[in-house]
Design an enzyme around this catalytic site. Structure first.
Site, short mmCIF file in Angstrom:
data_model
loop_
_atom_site.label_atom_id
_atom_site.label_comp_id
_atom_site.label_asym_id
_atom_site.label_seq_id
_atom_site.Cartn_x
_atom_site.Cartn_y
_atom_site.Cartn_z
N ARG A 148 14.20 12.25 15.59
CA ARG A 148 15.44 12.20 14.81
C ARG A 148 15.09 12.13 13.32
NH1 ARG A 148 17.52 13.96 18.49
NH2 ARG A 148 19.09 13.12 19.89
N HIS A 155 16.39 22.14 14.49
CA HIS A 155 16.65 21.30 15.67
C HIS A 155 16.66 22.14 16.96
CE1 HIS A 155 18.60 17.25 16.95
NE2 HIS A 155 17.94 17.80 17.98
P1 NAP Z 1 12.61 8.06 26.39
O1 NAP Z 1 12.33 8.59 27.74
O2 NAP Z 1 13.67 7.02 26.23
O3 NAP Z 1 11.22 7.48 25.82
C1 NAP Z 1 11.15 6.79 24.62
C2 NAP Z 1 9.71 6.32 24.39
O4 NAP Z 1 9.65 5.67 23.12
C3 NAP Z 1 9.23 5.30 25.43
O5 NAP Z 1 7.89 5.52 25.74
C4 NAP Z 1 9.40 3.97 24.70
O6 NAP Z 1 8.50 2.96 25.13
C5 NAP Z 1 9.06 4.38 23.29
N1 NAP Z 1 9.63 3.43 22.32
C6 NAP Z 1 10.94 3.11 22.12
N2 NAP Z 1 11.06 2.16 21.16
C7 NAP Z 1 9.80 1.88 20.76
C8 NAP Z 1 9.26 0.97 19.82
N3 NAP Z 1 10.03 0.15 19.09
N4 NAP Z 1 7.92 0.93 19.68
C9 NAP Z 1 7.10 1.73 20.41
N5 NAP Z 1 7.56 2.61 21.32
C10 NAP Z 1 8.89 2.68 21.49
O7 NAP Z 1 12.99 9.22 25.37
P2 NAP Z 1 12.69 10.80 25.54
O8 NAP Z 1 13.60 11.39 26.55
O9 NAP Z 1 11.23 10.99 25.68
O10 NAP Z 1 13.20 11.33 24.12
C11 NAP Z 1 12.71 10.81 22.90
C12 NAP Z 1 13.58 11.28 21.76
O11 NAP Z 1 13.36 12.66 21.49
C13 NAP Z 1 15.08 11.23 22.05
O12 NAP Z 1 15.59 9.93 21.86
C14 NAP Z 1 15.65 12.22 21.07
O13 NAP Z 1 15.98 11.54 19.88
C15 NAP Z 1 14.49 13.17 20.80
N6 NAP Z 1 14.77 14.54 21.28
C16 NAP Z 1 14.76 15.56 20.38
C17 NAP Z 1 14.99 16.86 20.80
C18 NAP Z 1 14.95 18.01 19.82
O14 NAP Z 1 15.38 19.11 20.16
N7 NAP Z 1 14.43 17.82 18.62
C19 NAP Z 1 15.26 17.12 22.15
C20 NAP Z 1 15.25 16.07 23.03
C21 NAP Z 1 15.02 14.77 22.59
P3 NAP Z 1 8.57 2.38 26.63
O15 NAP Z 1 8.06 3.52 27.52
O16 NAP Z 1 7.63 1.24 26.62
O17 NAP Z 1 10.00 2.04 26.88
#
Ligand code: NAP
Length: 309
Positions: A224, A272
């Site tokens: 983000r 994006h």
């Molecule tokens: P997710 O499954 O919720 O995974 C989030 C990861 O971040 C987890 O490993 C979590 O740790 C870690 N995390 C969260 N807070 C943290 C902190 N304070 N310190 C250290 N690690 C932390 O999310 P996802 O599905 O992989 O997606 C991630 C993000 O990508 C989304 O939220 C979205 O904003 C972005 N995204 C962007 C696009 C694009 O087109 N640009 C597309 C899709 C998604 P734990 O495993 O320990 O909980």
């Protein structure tokens, strides 16, 4: 009973068709064409305007249209007892792996430098970086970060990853929590942000972070825009602590014409697009969660309001 598609900056007609292909009896409406607010029980939302989600008195649940749910978590008009879910799909993961690999190869083969040299008519070769020369650090090892880390490790890149809880991933050096952030950062120079946007992660890509990377660092942000402190990136690039950045996400999208990033040679921009949600692929899980919400069952891929993701 109706399901509302609420995404003002998207064409939601293909989404409506994909949902009706699963179940032609569904009553699907595209906001703002909602015939009766009282009938609305489920909303699928992306970048929704404020004060809309509180206008549906019989709302049972809300789904994000994508993998991130920060737009819903920070919407004060969404009542706190309404559960939130997001979509998860194999194609989101494979698109993200492709985007990241392409970005890593561009960095490794200096394509980002040749792109700026071309504009100036400069013929100047640079040595290719070998995979042993740099470590890729992935922030966030969730649905997207973990498979991306594994994929890059399988391609014999040196990969490390950082998450909130402890992880054990084959051939990936893992770090967790605030206490291990510094060790994680000092070990890598190519930093990829795949974190959710939360109070803890907002602004995490700042000067402190850039200073800790092996120099010169390189940033890929696919998470983000609000993770990045924009002026700190420009400062670190000018100081040559950072070699460049590839940004797919921005605090304000579309990135305004007057934004300083457009004129910065070392910053590559994509609009994006690193991973786009395919309506046909996620329609079955939206319909499934809609039916779960109506029958009072727990949602799949539920967002934890406490954790903020
Ligand atoms: P997710 O499954 O919720 O995974 C989030 C990861 O971040 C987890 O490993 C979590 O740790 C870690 N995390 C969260 N807070 C943290 C902190 N304070 N310190 C250290 N690690 C932390 O999310 P996802 O599905 O992989 O997606 C991630 C993000 O990508 C989304 O939220 C979205 O904003 C972005 N995204 C962007 C696009 C694009 O087109 N640009 C597309 C899709 C998604 P734990 O495993 O320990 O909980």
């Amino acid at each position: 009973m109706s399901l509302v598609l609420l995404a003002p900056d998207r064409n939601m007609q293909p989404w409506k068709e994909a949902l009706l292909n699963i179940d032609p009896n569904l009553d699907v409406e595209i906001w703002p064409g909602v015939s009766n607010s009282e009938k609305v029980q489920y909303v699928v939302a992306w970048n929704q305007p404020k004060q809309v989600l509180n206008s549906y008195p019989n709302l049972k649940a809300v789904s994000s249209l994508g993998a991130g749910a920060d737009h819903l978590l920070k919407d004060d008009s969404l009542p706190e007892d309404i559960p939130i879910c997001r979509v998860v799909s194999p194609s989101l993961v494979s698109q993200m792996k492709e985007y990241v690999l392409n970005a890593v190869l561009n960095y490794q083969r200096n394509t980002h430098m040749y792109a700026m040299q071309k504009v100036k008519g400069i013929w100047e070769p640079h040595p290719n970086k070998s995979p042993e020369e740099f470590t890729i650090g992935i922030m966030g090892l969730g649905e997207l970060g973990r498979p991306t880390a594994t994929y890059l490790a399988q391609l014999e890149y040196r990969v490390s990853g950082w998450s909130k809880s402890v992880k054990n991933i084959e051939n990936v050096e893992t770090y967790s929590g605030k206490e291990e952030l510094e060790s994680f950062l000092t070990g890598c120079c190519l930093l990829i942000c795949m974190l959710p946007l939360t109070e803890e992660t907002e602004g995490i890509l700042d000067l402190d972070t850039f200073k800790k990377l092996k120099r010169p660092g390189y940033l890929i942000n696919v998470a983000r825009g609000e993770h990045l402190v924009e002026e700190d990136l420009i400062y670190a690039l000018d100081k040559e602590w950072m070699e460049g950045a590839l940004l797919d996400v921005f605090s304000k999208e579309p990135l305004p014409e007057s934004h300083a990033f457009w004129n910065r040679e070392k910053i590559m921009i994509t609009p994006h697009v690193s991973s786009l949600t395919p309506p046909e692929e996620v329609a079955p899980q939206i319909v499934d969660n809609y039916k779960r919400a109506l029958s009072g069952m727990d949602l799949k891929h539920k967002v934890d309001r406490e954790k903020g993701y």
